[in-house]
Scaffold this motif. Structure first.
Motif, PDB file in Angstrom:
ATOM      1  N   ASN A  30     -12.066 -19.401 -22.008  1.00  0.00           N
ATOM      2  CA  ASN A  30     -12.696 -20.208 -20.963  1.00  0.00           C
ATOM      3  C   ASN A  30     -11.900 -20.269 -19.663  1.00  0.00           C
ATOM      4  O   ASN A  30     -12.352 -20.816 -18.682  1.00  0.00           O
ATOM      5  N   LEU A  31     -10.693 -19.734 -19.731  1.00  0.00           N
ATOM      6  CA  LEU A  31      -9.820 -19.863 -18.564  1.00  0.00           C
ATOM      7  C   LEU A  31      -9.832 -18.585 -17.749  1.00  0.00           C
ATOM      8  O   LEU A  31      -9.867 -17.490 -18.297  1.00  0.00           O
ATOM      9  N   SER A  32      -9.787 -18.737 -16.443  1.00  0.00           N
ATOM     10  CA  SER A  32      -9.586 -17.522 -15.664  1.00  0.00           C
ATOM     11  C   SER A  32      -8.734 -17.795 -14.439  1.00  0.00           C
ATOM     12  O   SER A  32      -8.630 -18.926 -13.950  1.00  0.00           O
ATOM     13  N   ILE A  33      -8.117 -16.739 -14.001  1.00  0.00           N
ATOM     14  CA  ILE A  33      -7.219 -16.823 -12.861  1.00  0.00           C
ATOM     15  C   ILE A  33      -7.603 -15.688 -11.919  1.00  0.00           C
ATOM     16  O   ILE A  33      -8.004 -14.617 -12.365  1.00  0.00           O
ATOM     17  N   ASP A  34      -7.576 -15.949 -10.646  1.00  0.00           N
ATOM     18  CA  ASP A  34      -7.844 -14.838  -9.743  1.00  0.00           C
ATOM     19  C   ASP A  34      -6.945 -14.899  -8.515  1.00  0.00           C
ATOM     20  O   ASP A  34      -6.528 -15.968  -8.072  1.00  0.00           O
ATOM     21  N   TYR A  35      -6.671 -13.733  -8.019  1.00  0.00           N
ATOM     22  CA  TYR A  35      -5.738 -13.596  -6.911  1.00  0.00           C
ATOM     23  C   TYR A  35      -6.384 -12.700  -5.861  1.00  0.00           C
ATOM     24  O   TYR A  35      -6.963 -11.671  -6.180  1.00  0.00           O
ATOM     25  N   GLN A  36      -6.315 -13.130  -4.607  1.00  0.00           N
ATOM     26  CA  GLN A  36      -6.867 -12.328  -3.509  1.00  0.00           C
ATOM     27  C   GLN A  36      -5.780 -12.061  -2.486  1.00  0.00           C
ATOM     28  O   GLN A  36      -4.940 -12.936  -2.230  1.00  0.00           O
ATOM     29  N   LEU A  37      -5.849 -10.907  -1.892  1.00  0.00           N
ATOM     30  CA  LEU A  37      -4.835 -10.537  -0.918  1.00  0.00           C
ATOM     31  C   LEU A  37      -5.492  -9.883   0.292  1.00  0.00           C
ATOM     32  O   LEU A  37      -6.437  -9.123   0.163  1.00  0.00           O
ATOM     33  N   LEU A  38      -4.984 -10.236   1.449  1.00  0.00           N
ATOM     34  CA  LEU A  38      -5.484  -9.631   2.684  1.00  0.00           C
ATOM     35  C   LEU A  38      -4.288  -9.181   3.516  1.00  0.00           C
ATOM     36  O   LEU A  38      -3.376  -9.974   3.767  1.00  0.00           O
ATOM     37  N   TYR A  39      -4.300  -7.925   3.896  1.00  0.00           N
ATOM     38  CA  TYR A  39      -3.255  -7.422   4.786  1.00  0.00           C
ATOM     39  C   TYR A  39      -3.906  -6.873   6.046  1.00  0.00           C
ATOM     40  O   TYR A  39      -4.794  -6.030   5.980  1.00  0.00           O
ATOM     41  N   ASN A  40      -3.516  -7.394   7.185  1.00  0.00           N
ATOM     42  CA  ASN A  40      -3.958  -6.818   8.451  1.00  0.00           C
ATOM     43  C   ASN A  40      -2.736  -6.319   9.189  1.00  0.00           C
ATOM     44  O   ASN A  40      -1.778  -7.065   9.406  1.00  0.00           O
ATOM     45  N   GLY A  41      -2.760  -5.062   9.542  1.00  0.00           N
ATOM     46  CA  GLY A  41      -1.611  -4.466  10.235  1.00  0.00           C
ATOM     47  C   GLY A  41      -1.500  -4.962  11.664  1.00  0.00           C
ATOM     48  O   GLY A  41      -2.375  -5.659  12.174  1.00  0.00           O
ATOM     49  N   GLU A  42      -0.404  -4.585  12.262  1.00  0.00           N
ATOM     50  CA  GLU A  42      -0.131  -4.936  13.653  1.00  0.00           C
ATOM     51  C   GLU A  42      -1.272  -4.459  14.567  1.00  0.00           C
ATOM     52  O   GLU A  42      -1.816  -3.387  14.348  1.00  0.00           O
ATOM     53  N   VAL A  43      -1.634  -5.253  15.558  1.00  0.00           N
ATOM     54  CA  VAL A  43      -2.654  -4.792  16.515  1.00  0.00           C
ATOM     55  C   VAL A  43      -2.116  -4.868  17.939  1.00  0.00           C
ATOM     56  O   VAL A  43      -1.275  -5.705  18.257  1.00  0.00           O
ATOM     57  N   PHE A  44      -2.649  -3.982  18.759  1.00  0.00           N
ATOM     58  CA  PHE A  44      -2.363  -4.068  20.189  1.00  0.00           C
ATOM     59  C   PHE A  44      -3.240  -5.164  20.774  1.00  0.00           C
ATOM     60  O   PHE A  44      -4.402  -5.303  20.407  1.00  0.00           O
TER      61      PHE A  44
END
Lengths: 355, 613
Positions: free
Chosen positions: B533-547
């Motif tokens: 019944n248990l769940s775990i979730d992980y989200q990741l966002l990477y945005n690189g350098e911008v001009f």
């Protein structure tokens, strides 16, 4: 909050030591005085307004011989940005008052070190330009920007007590407002902005009330006052108006139109059309045909976003796209390029000579 | 003008007539309840990512967040919940088309969709398709398309879904959905409310996000009624009412706010006869915004536009493997606003599509579209796509198309500045996708190249007036990677991993510089693990350098950032149809901003309850 009241206290204290001599014109040579201390004593500032909404206005210092150039001097001295859309700088005594239009803010700094000594951060709505007279600062405010067909305007002149840094009074004109100049205790305010509107409102600084309105041509762009004469530039006409009687003395037609950036320096009148600079004598009766100088720029958009004639040089600022730094080009009075450099920020719009 | 119009009409009729002659398949009846069937039918050579309801519940109610964490689309957000504009495959905000049940809803005024004016609670799924799509979806479908769909393809008894979430900054996200059906009809109702004080602490200057509060209310309705074997009526309706205060950088700034009131209605009449499916659509879109330059005053500037769309769509299945489709559309818009006098414009378009699967492993499609309007010179648009399944685990997709973005009301009619001589922005683009599939693992690698001409830009002209001009050319190329793996490892143990990566080079052809606010690198990742019944979730966002500067002066670059979210949930109740959970957003307290001096929140929390019955 604490920090602000501390700054205010400093400002008030320093206000106590202000001597009430106000220099109202850069051209006046003050009697010999002790050389002030600081890094920025012998040069001029370029104000870069930044991109609207991004709080990234900056000031660049350039020495009078153009050999040193230091960017972001406000940020370096105070560890924070001077605000959003730096509009203009006004000097008085040892202080420079930097107006940040979109921040409704005036930062007060020591003009030789650029260290912050106080802030005016309430009572202003879209402040634009300022003059100082009788220990009071008069600041034009545009309020919310009315569209060109509006009939009611919320623009006003804020009168600021320089000891308390508080807005003490507001003077409403029910016109658009933009540039402001002082002459013999009278405050002259342009009732036109962004190419629409006309007329100059006259405020008596002893009573802080409107006493007169001088009529001008429509589409007034900017004005200057020199030896009792008001020079009013509308896009295609340069009017000379008697400051006392309000009578039009003469008119010079500028056939190409789209003139802007009126300047008077050492007995000569300067204005710009696109990226061309024109010059004529104070008593000339026709507009010059050939420009003193013209620059073409790599960016298609060019524009004299900032323009000033001071001493032996013509200072021009180009703001290419408002997404990159501008370019400063300085010419001698023959129109030959003396030097060219990066303005150190987005949208350079003015030159302020710290002497 | 008239002549061309007639010619195209005639051409499309002619094609349908020839197709009429053949006849031989049986329709799968339930297909009639699907929405935006074009997305399913005409995406050959392209990839469609579907974010279903459970994914949409993992991020906030505003669409920006769900897309940011799950797709390749880069977002530029003026602080949380504020104006949010996408860059899909390195293109500009008006080069991503947003479709609501197949209808283009980008603003008539600026040609964009602000992704923080859409509440995900109103939709059953959000699909994202990279690449061109103007032949089917019209203006703005250059970088890609985002599809907001109401699902009427269900049966069985009444289902209700209540989702209540409360989080930091007094943020409320409440969603309710009910779906019910009888033999002849389907009904779907969704209501959602999202509000927040949004007064998070800034990582610098000991400051709070001031004047950033917002709310929005959303009501969606979908109804399908099967009159008889041949005739089905469908009706979709949406109401969105939102108000956002725009956050300040300094307290001394003038406080402003912005309101949106949008209504969208769509009526469809589907007739199935023989090998034909005819769909007549009538849509009415109402777009209203008001901007208050000072919240203490009632004075505001506004824009309002009413769009009426009539669409006739005829599909013919010549055989099990060959399909033709003609679409005639008339779009009439009446808009006005502060600074824009009332203007109407009419655009007639005609499109022809065909899809063919000559043998089992190979499928291709072709499409052309031409518009007729007095507003701009309309280019001939086309698309061609192929899918080839080499083996069970490898297939190759290819798509080539010409697309456009038409001048908007602001571009054309803004008082004193609008430019009636503008041409549409046009793109020529190609993409090649490699798709791998092995057991529970899917991977795709897509390379693309887009050339965009006549980019419309607002620039200062003589006298300091800003005017739009067809100024620039842009070349964009890049690589997209999408990966997905899901498995039951032991009994009771479920595991899923997915990720996206985009490498984007988007250059102004005149200067050679990378466009501002287009990162070279963007990546997202998601990991879920469930045990009983248990769940775990992980989200990741990477945005690189911008001009942030168009001359690529790197001194002013916006730093790269990594944001992670972690969630736990527990299923309970009979049949485990209830769920309670908590999430920690930005768990590592990353100090980040996607627009200069517009900070985003640090670590923050929420709890939620989800009931299904």
């Amino acid at each position: 909050m604490k920090r602000r009241s501390k700054l205010l206290a400093i400002a008030i204290l320093s206000g106590l030591f202000l001597n009430s001599c106000s220099s109202d014109d850069d051209a006046i040579n003050e009697p010999e005085k002790e050389q002030p201390e600081g890094n920025y004593t012998n040069g001029f500032f370029v104000l870069n307004e930044g991109s609207f909404g991004n709080n990234n206005s900056t000031v660049t210092y350039v020495s009078n011989d153009f050999s040193t150039n230091e960017i972001e001097i406000f940020l370096k001295a105070n560890d924070e940005s001077l605000g959003d859309t730096g509009q203009s700088i006004t000097f008085d005594d040892d202080y420079a008052y930097i107006i940040a239009n979109a921040s409704n803010l005036i930062n007060v700094v020591n003009r030789y070190t650029f260290e912050l000594v106080g802030q005016i951060d309430s009572g202003l709505v879209s402040p634009r330009y300022a003059v100082v007279e009788n220990d009071k600062m008069y600041v034009t405010n545009q309020g919310s920007y009315e569209d060109s067909e509006a009939t009611a305007f919320d623009d006003f002149v804020a009168v600021i007590n320089l000891e308390t840094l508080e807005v003490e009074k507001t003077i409403e004109t029910n016109t658009l407002l933009e540039y402001i100049h002082e002459e013999n205790g009278m405050i002259y305010v342009q009732n036109a902005a962004f190419g629409s509107g006309n007329g100059i409102t006259v405020i008596d600084s002893t009573i802080d009330e409107i006493i007169d309105t001088i009529e001008t041509e429509d589409n007034l762009i900017s004005f200057e006052i020199e030896d009792g004469v008001l020079y009013a530039l509308s896009s295609a006409i340069l009017e000379k108006i008697d400051l006392i009687t309000g009578e039009v003395i003469s008119e010079i037609v500028i056939e190409q139109g789209s003139a802007s950036n009126l300047q008077i320096e050492d007995g000569m009148i300067y204005y710009t059309i696109g990226t061309k600079v024109y010059r004529l004598g104070l008593n000339d009766e026709t507009a010059p045909e050939a420009p003193v100088l013209e620059y073409s720029s790599n960016s298609t958009y060019g524009g004299m976003y900032g323009f000033e004639v001071e001493g032996d040089y013509i200072y021009t600022a180009e703001a290419p796209t408002f997404t990159e730094n501008g370019t400063i080009r300085i010419y001698d009075l023959n129109g030959d390029l003396t030097t060219e450099f990066d303005s150190g920020g987005i949208g350079p719009n003015g030159f302020y000579f710290n002497d | 003008m008239k002549k061309t119009q007639f010619y195209i009409l005639f051409l499309s009729l002619l094609c349908s007539m020839t197709a009429f002659a053949q006849n031989d398949t049986v329709k799968v009846l339930d297909e009639v309840f699907l929405t935006d069937t074009k997305l399913k039918d005409f995406s050959t050579g392209q990839q469609v990512t579907v974010l279903n309801d459970s994914v949409l519940k993992k991020n906030g109610a505003l669409l920006t967040s769900a897309l940011n964490f799950n797709t390749n689309i880069y977002f530029k957000e003026n602080g949380l919940g504020m104006v949010s504009s996408p860059s899909f495959r390195g293109t500009t905000a008006s080069q991503t088309a947003v479709l609501w049940n197949g209808i283009n809803i980008n603003s008539q005024f600026n040609g964009q969709t602000d992704f923080n004016t859409l509440n995900v609670g109103g939709y059953d799924n959000v699909s994202v398709r990279g690449g061109g799509g103007s032949v089917v979806y019209g203006t703005g479908a250059i970088g890609g398309t985002v599809h907001l769909n109401t699902n009427l393809d269900f049966s069985g008894k009444t289902k209700q879904d209540i989702f209540l979430q409360y989080g930091s900054y007094n943020t409320v996200d409440a969603r309710y959905k009910v779906k019910t059906s009888e033999k002849k009809w389907r009904l779907s109702i969704a209501a959602a409310r999202n509000s927040s004080d949004n007064d998070y602490e800034w990582p610098i200057g000991n400051r709070e996000n001031e004047n950033g509060q917002f709310y929005n209310n959303n009501l969606d309705l979908g109804l399908a009624y099967r009159l008889n074997k041949k005739n089905t009526l469908k009706f979709y309706s949406q109401f969105f009412d939102g108000e956002r205060h725009f956050s300040l950088i300094r307290s001394s700034e003038t406080k402003t706010k912005y309101t949106n009131l949008n209504t969208r209605n769509l009526l469809e009449w589907v007739i199935e006869f023989g090998d034909f499916i005819s769909v007549s659509r009538f849509a009415h879109l109402n777009e209203n915004y008001r901007y208050y330059a000072s919240i203490v005053s009632e004075d505001n500037s506004f824009g309002k536009a009413k769009t009426i769309i009539g669409k006739y769509d005829l599909k013919y299945a010549a055989s099990k493997t060959l399909e033709f489709n003609g679409v005639l559309t008339n779009t009439y818009t009446d808009g006005s606003g502060s600074g824009i006098e009332e203007n109407t414009r009419n655009i007639f378009s005609s499109a022809l599509l065909m899809k063919h699967r000559p043998f089992q492993k190979f499928q291709y499609e072709l499409g052309i579209r031409k518009e007729i309007t007095d507003n701009y010179k309309s280019p001939l648009l086309f698309s061609a796509g192929t899918n080839y399944d080499f083996t069970e685990f490898y297939s190759l997709k290819m798509n080539i198309s010409r697309n456009f973005r038409i001048p908007t009301y602001n571009d054309l009619y803004w008082a004193g500045a609008g430019n009636l001589d503008l041409r549409p922005e046009t793109s020529n683009q190609i993409e090649i996708g490699n798709h791998f599939k092995y057991k529970d693992f899917k991977l795709s690698l897509t390379g693309y190249y887009i050339q965009i001409d006549d980019m419309i830009r607002w620039l200062p002209s003589v006298g300091g007036l800003w005017r739009p001009r067809n100024e620039e050319k842009v070349e964009t190329s890049g690589l997209e990677v999408l990966a997905n793996w899901r498995k039951q490892i032991f009994p009771n143990h479920q595991m899923g991993v997915s990720g996206t990566y985009a490498y984007t080079v988007s250059k102004n052809s005149n200067t050679g510089y990378q466009l501002i606010y287009v990162p070279f690198h963007k990546a997202t990742g998601a990991f879920t693990y469930g045990f009983k019944n248990l769940s775990i979730d992980y989200q990741l966002l990477y945005n690189g350098e911008v001009f942030t500067r168009s001359d690529n002066n790197s001194q002013y670059n916006m730093a790269a950032y990594v944001v992670s979210n972690l969630g736990f949930s527990y299923d309970f109740g009979r049949k485990n149809s209830y769920k309670i959970g908590t999430r920690v957003l930005n768990i590592f307290n990353e100090e980040y901003q996607s627009v200069e001096n517009r900070w985003m929140p640090g670590r923050n929390f929420n709890i939620y309850l989800n009931l299904n019955f």
